[in-house]
Design an enzyme around this catalytic site. Structure first.
Site, mmCIF file in Angstrom:
data_model
loop_
_atom_site.group_PDB
_atom_site.id
_atom_site.type_symbol
_atom_site.label_atom_id
_atom_site.label_comp_id
_atom_site.label_asym_id
_atom_site.label_seq_id
_atom_site.Cartn_x
_atom_site.Cartn_y
_atom_site.Cartn_z
ATOM 1 N N LYS A 1 5.139 -10.809 3.918
ATOM 2 C CA LYS A 1 4.857 -11.039 2.505
ATOM 3 C C LYS A 1 5.559 -12.314 2.019
ATOM 4 O O LYS A 1 6.613 -12.694 2.520
ATOM 5 C CB LYS A 1 5.293 -9.845 1.664
ATOM 6 C CG LYS A 1 4.424 -8.594 1.844
ATOM 7 C CD LYS A 1 3.041 -8.809 1.259
ATOM 8 C CE LYS A 1 2.097 -7.624 1.482
ATOM 9 N NZ LYS A 1 2.425 -6.459 0.663
ATOM 10 N N ARG B 1 3.761 -0.461 7.189
ATOM 11 C CA ARG B 1 2.509 -1.140 7.543
ATOM 12 C C ARG B 1 2.861 -2.554 7.989
ATOM 13 O O ARG B 1 3.416 -3.328 7.207
ATOM 14 C CB ARG B 1 1.580 -1.145 6.330
ATOM 15 C CG ARG B 1 0.204 -1.762 6.546
ATOM 16 C CD ARG B 1 -0.629 -1.584 5.279
ATOM 17 N NE ARG B 1 -1.956 -2.200 5.406
ATOM 18 C CZ ARG B 1 -2.225 -3.455 5.079
ATOM 19 N NH1 ARG B 1 -1.260 -4.250 4.611
ATOM 20 N NH2 ARG B 1 -3.444 -3.950 5.220
#
Length: 286
Positions: free
Chosen positions: A228, A263
């Site tokens: 991210k 995830r």
């Protein structure tokens, strides 16, 4: 932190959550995803990657056919299905792990569940397509409810959140109530605080630090920090190593904060990180 145990009911099986952290492996079949766009948009390459993800130790495969990177534009239903369905057909009967499909569209979810999917991972928590709740409820699929502020097109303009974890908890709780009213069994729902989905960079670390607050919703928690953008503020320092090391740190923090599922893109590399974090977690609360 003592992690609660849950049974997550899917279409064809039940997964035990809490004894160890489950790993969702990410497969993007898009041309424009922020991390691996275009690498697996061919069904044969996608199939090979899916098998590789399972062999690496993933517990679930998550397939996405529409990017939700910051600034991305929405993909049509027809185009999303064109990317997704050939891959699902190619994988039919070939994997032993369940397949999750990352979509917010009710029509895409319906066809995906008819073609082997067992879980729907909605990045918008019904805010993009309210009809999705009824589709999932009728199918008895597992459901991942991800928290999102605004839309990818608007994220750069959003102000910082006030009380991030409190707001996320309240929004997810409201979403869960909508889901149950639409016919989704609560035992089929997993919640995700949505790192990066409309949150300012520094607030993602705050969300990880306060993750135990979400345990009061009494639902399994999924966290997806992999690669991210908020991790890049440390990645810019050349002596700290590649972005994957920052992902490993965030994954560890999530597990110690009570996440039942993580995830990630790199299952093989992160599996030992998950195992070590689980071992550390096992000694807390004793």
């Amino acid at each position: 932190m003592v992690r609660r145990r849950h049974e997550w009911r899917l279409r064809e099986r039940t997964l035990l959550l809490g004894e160890r952290t489950l790993i969702i492996g990410i497969l993007n079949v898009t041309p424009d995803s922020f991390s691996d766009g275009g690498r697996y948009d061919d069904p044969d390459r996608a199939f090979a990657r899916a098998v590789e993800i399972e062999d690496a130790g993933a517990d679930i495969l998550d397939i996405g056919a529409e990017s939700t990177r910051p600034g991305s534009e929405r993909t049509s239903e027809a185009e999303e299905l064109r990317r997704l369905i050939p891959v699902l057909k190619r994988l039919s009967g070939k994997l032993s792990i369940p397949i999750s499909v990352d979509t917010y569209k009710a029509a895409v979810a319906e066809k995906a569940l008819e073609t082997g999917g067992e879980i729907i991972n909605d990045p918008s928590a019904f805010t993009f397509d309210p009809l999705l709740a009824r589709t999932v409820g009728h199918s008895n699929a597992g459901f991942i409810m991800n928290h999102m502020r605004g839309t990818p097109e608007s994220w750069a303009k959003l102000p910082p959140m006030k009380d991030p974890i409190g707001t996320i908890a309240a929004d997810l709780d409201a979403g869960v109530h909508r889901a149950v009213r639409a016919g989704i069994d609560r035992a089929r729902i997993v919640i995700d605080p949505g790192l990066g989905f409309g949150k300012r960079r520094e607030q993602n670390s705050e969300i990880l630090a306060q993750l135990p607050f979400l345990a009061r919703l009494d639902l399994p928690i999924l966290v997806g920090p992999s690669r991210k953008a908020f991790l890049s503020q440390w990645h810019k320092a050349p002596d700290l190593g590649p972005l994957d090391l920052m992902t490993a740190a965030a994954v560890t923090a999530a597990i110690l904060g009570g996440a039942h599922i993580v995830r990630v893109h790199d299952v093989r590399e992160l599996k030992p990180v998950v195992q070590l974090a689980d071992q550390i977690l096992s000694f807390t609360g004793k």
